[in-house]
Design a protein around this motif. Structure first.
Motif, mmCIF file in Angstrom:
data_model
loop_
_atom_site.group_PDB
_atom_site.id
_atom_site.type_symbol
_atom_site.label_atom_id
_atom_site.label_comp_id
_atom_site.label_asym_id
_atom_site.label_seq_id
_atom_site.Cartn_x
_atom_site.Cartn_y
_atom_site.Cartn_z
ATOM 1 N N VAL A 94 0.841 -1.184 0.000
ATOM 2 C CA VAL A 94 0.095 -0.032 0.090
ATOM 3 C C VAL A 94 0.834 1.174 -0.035
ATOM 4 N N GLU A 95 0.643 2.227 -0.916
ATOM 5 C CA GLU A 95 1.448 3.286 -1.111
ATOM 6 C C GLU A 95 1.352 4.095 0.422
ATOM 7 N N ASN A 96 2.623 4.642 0.835
ATOM 8 C CA ASN A 96 2.826 5.207 2.174
ATOM 9 C C ASN A 96 2.225 4.651 3.145
ATOM 10 N N ASP A 97 2.287 3.271 3.233
ATOM 11 C CA ASP A 97 1.767 2.532 4.579
ATOM 12 C C ASP A 97 2.365 1.237 4.463
ATOM 13 N N SER A 98 2.182 0.627 5.633
ATOM 14 C CA SER A 98 2.705 -0.762 5.662
ATOM 15 C C SER A 98 1.404 -1.450 6.430
ATOM 16 N N LEU A 99 1.573 -2.979 6.343
ATOM 17 C CA LEU A 99 0.498 -3.722 6.663
ATOM 18 C C LEU A 99 1.155 -4.937 7.773
ATOM 19 N N PRO A 100 0.416 -5.310 8.530
ATOM 20 C CA PRO A 100 0.966 -6.578 9.276
ATOM 21 C C PRO A 100 0.870 -7.773 8.464
ATOM 22 N N CYS A 101 1.810 -8.577 8.665
ATOM 23 C CA CYS A 101 2.141 -9.770 7.689
ATOM 24 C C CYS A 101 2.621 -11.207 8.666
ATOM 25 N N VAL A 102 2.358 -12.251 7.983
ATOM 26 C CA VAL A 102 2.777 -13.280 8.760
ATOM 27 C C VAL A 102 3.392 -14.188 7.584
ATOM 28 N N LEU A 103 4.487 -14.777 8.063
ATOM 29 C CA LEU A 103 5.568 -15.431 7.208
ATOM 30 C C LEU A 103 4.994 -16.986 7.327
ATOM 31 N N GLU A 104 4.677 -17.524 6.256
ATOM 32 C CA GLU A 104 4.228 -18.923 6.563
ATOM 33 C C GLU A 104 4.471 -20.053 5.120
ATOM 34 N N LYS A 105 5.339 -20.944 5.143
ATOM 35 C CA LYS A 105 5.634 -21.693 4.020
ATOM 36 C C LYS A 105 6.005 -21.066 3.000
ATOM 37 N N GLY A 106 7.020 -19.790 3.414
ATOM 38 C CA GLY A 106 7.633 -19.183 2.008
ATOM 39 C C GLY A 106 6.975 -17.910 1.385
ATOM 40 N N PHE A 107 5.629 -17.573 2.173
ATOM 41 C CA PHE A 107 5.173 -16.578 1.527
ATOM 42 C C PHE A 107 4.657 -15.507 2.866
ATOM 43 N N TYR A 108 4.603 -14.266 2.746
ATOM 44 C CA TYR A 108 4.108 -13.310 3.513
ATOM 45 C C TYR A 108 2.582 -12.960 3.378
ATOM 46 N N PHE A 109 1.816 -13.365 4.122
ATOM 47 C CA PHE A 109 0.364 -13.111 3.801
ATOM 48 C C PHE A 109 -0.122 -11.870 4.792
ATOM 49 N N PHE A 110 -0.984 -11.159 4.261
ATOM 50 C CA PHE A 110 -1.407 -9.867 4.893
ATOM 51 C C PHE A 110 -2.891 -9.691 4.228
ATOM 52 N N GLY A 111 -3.610 -8.766 4.932
ATOM 53 C CA GLY A 111 -4.791 -8.232 4.625
ATOM 54 C C GLY A 111 -4.993 -7.014 4.114
ATOM 55 N N ILE A 112 -5.534 -6.795 3.002
ATOM 56 C CA ILE A 112 -5.796 -5.400 2.407
ATOM 57 C C ILE A 112 -7.344 -5.212 2.517
ATOM 58 N N ARG A 113 -7.479 -4.166 3.039
ATOM 59 C CA ARG A 113 -8.864 -3.493 3.323
ATOM 60 C C ARG A 113 -9.526 -2.715 2.210
ATOM 61 N N ASN A 114 -10.521 -3.256 1.924
ATOM 62 C CA ASN A 114 -11.161 -2.560 0.733
ATOM 63 C C ASN A 114 -12.457 -1.945 1.286
ATOM 64 N N ARG A 115 -12.523 -0.437 0.814
ATOM 65 C CA ARG A 115 -13.796 0.143 1.198
ATOM 66 C C ARG A 115 -14.786 0.539 0.273
ATOM 67 N N ASP A 116 -15.973 0.259 0.358
ATOM 68 C CA ASP A 116 -16.841 0.509 -0.583
ATOM 69 C C ASP A 116 -18.088 1.395 0.007
ATOM 70 N N ALA A 117 -18.318 2.632 -0.567
ATOM 71 C CA ALA A 117 -19.243 3.358 -0.145
ATOM 72 C C ALA A 117 -20.718 2.724 -0.593
ATOM 73 N N VAL A 118 -21.636 2.739 0.355
ATOM 74 C CA VAL A 118 -22.753 2.545 0.303
ATOM 75 C C VAL A 118 -23.953 3.485 0.312
#
Length: 216
Positions: A94-118
């Motif tokens: 994410v531009e100008n930001d960082s995300l918590p991540c977890v290393l598992e089986k050779g991959f860094y997993f992280f969650g990207i938050r999507n915001r949808d205005a309703v």
């Protein structure tokens, strides 16, 4: 005789499998109760931990926030100038930001938050107010509406969906309704009065999930 039997079977099967889909001609309970957002005392972000889903309520409207799990290989992070990982946070996703991540089986997993205005200015989806703690979110679909009910209380948001048996006709008490047929679907558009809406509200909204207010 066999042909007649087959035709009869097909005809009866068509009736048996015909389904009813209900929509509303106008936002519930009435167009006059349309609001931009919920009362200020309910502002904040409410999250369902199990589904990684949240609703955000502000003066500007309503936003749905979902989390999409993604990953980047450890090799790519090591070889790329775009990504870097420090103290279990991945940079460059994410531009100008960082995300918590977890290393598992050779991959860094992280969650990207999507915001949808309703709900926002001139949004097709309509928010209406029943009381200071009850609201209806009316999703627009081809000029008709499908309702979802919000109820706030004690730091919780309860979401209830409009529910019925599609092979039955439970809304005979609503006088104003129109019907069209599309394939095997009966499309029925309801236009309830205030009293008829009260019956709908008390019987045909089923609680589906509960969200908790995230402390500031």
């Amino acid at each position: 005789m066999k042909i007649l039997a087959i035709i009869t079977y097909i005809f009866l099967s068509g009736i048996a499998f015909s389904q009813n889909s209900y929509y509303f001609s106008n936002p519930l309970p009435t167009e006059e109760k349309k609001v931009q957002s919920v009362d200020k005392k309910w502002f904040g972000e409410y999250k369902d931990e199990q589904r990684s889903l949240a609703y955000s309520f502000t003066a500007d409207g309503v936003t749905v926030i979902s989390t999409q799990v993604s990953s980047v290989s450890k090799k790519l992070v090591r070889e790329s100038s775009t990504y870097s990982v420090k103290d279990n946070f991945i940079h460059g996703v994410v531009e100008n930001d960082s995300l918590p991540c977890v290393l598992e089986k050779g991959f860094y997993f992280f969650g990207i938050r999507n915001r949808d205005a309703v709900i926002y200015k001139n949004s097709p989806t309509q928010l209406t107010r029943i009381s200071d703690r009850e609201y209806i979110l009316n999703y627009e679909e081809n000029g008709t509406y499908l309702p979802v009910k919000f109820v706030f209380a004690n730091g919780k948001l309860t979401v209830s969906e409009f529910d019925y048996e599609p092979d039955q006709r439970p809304f005979s008490f609503i006088e104003a309704q129109s019907e069209t047929k599309m394939n095997a679907q009966n499309i029925i558009v309801l236009s309830p009065s205030n009293l008829e809406f009260d019956q709908l509200n008390s019987r045909y909204f089923v609680e589906k999930s509960t969200f908790s207010l995230i402390p500031d």
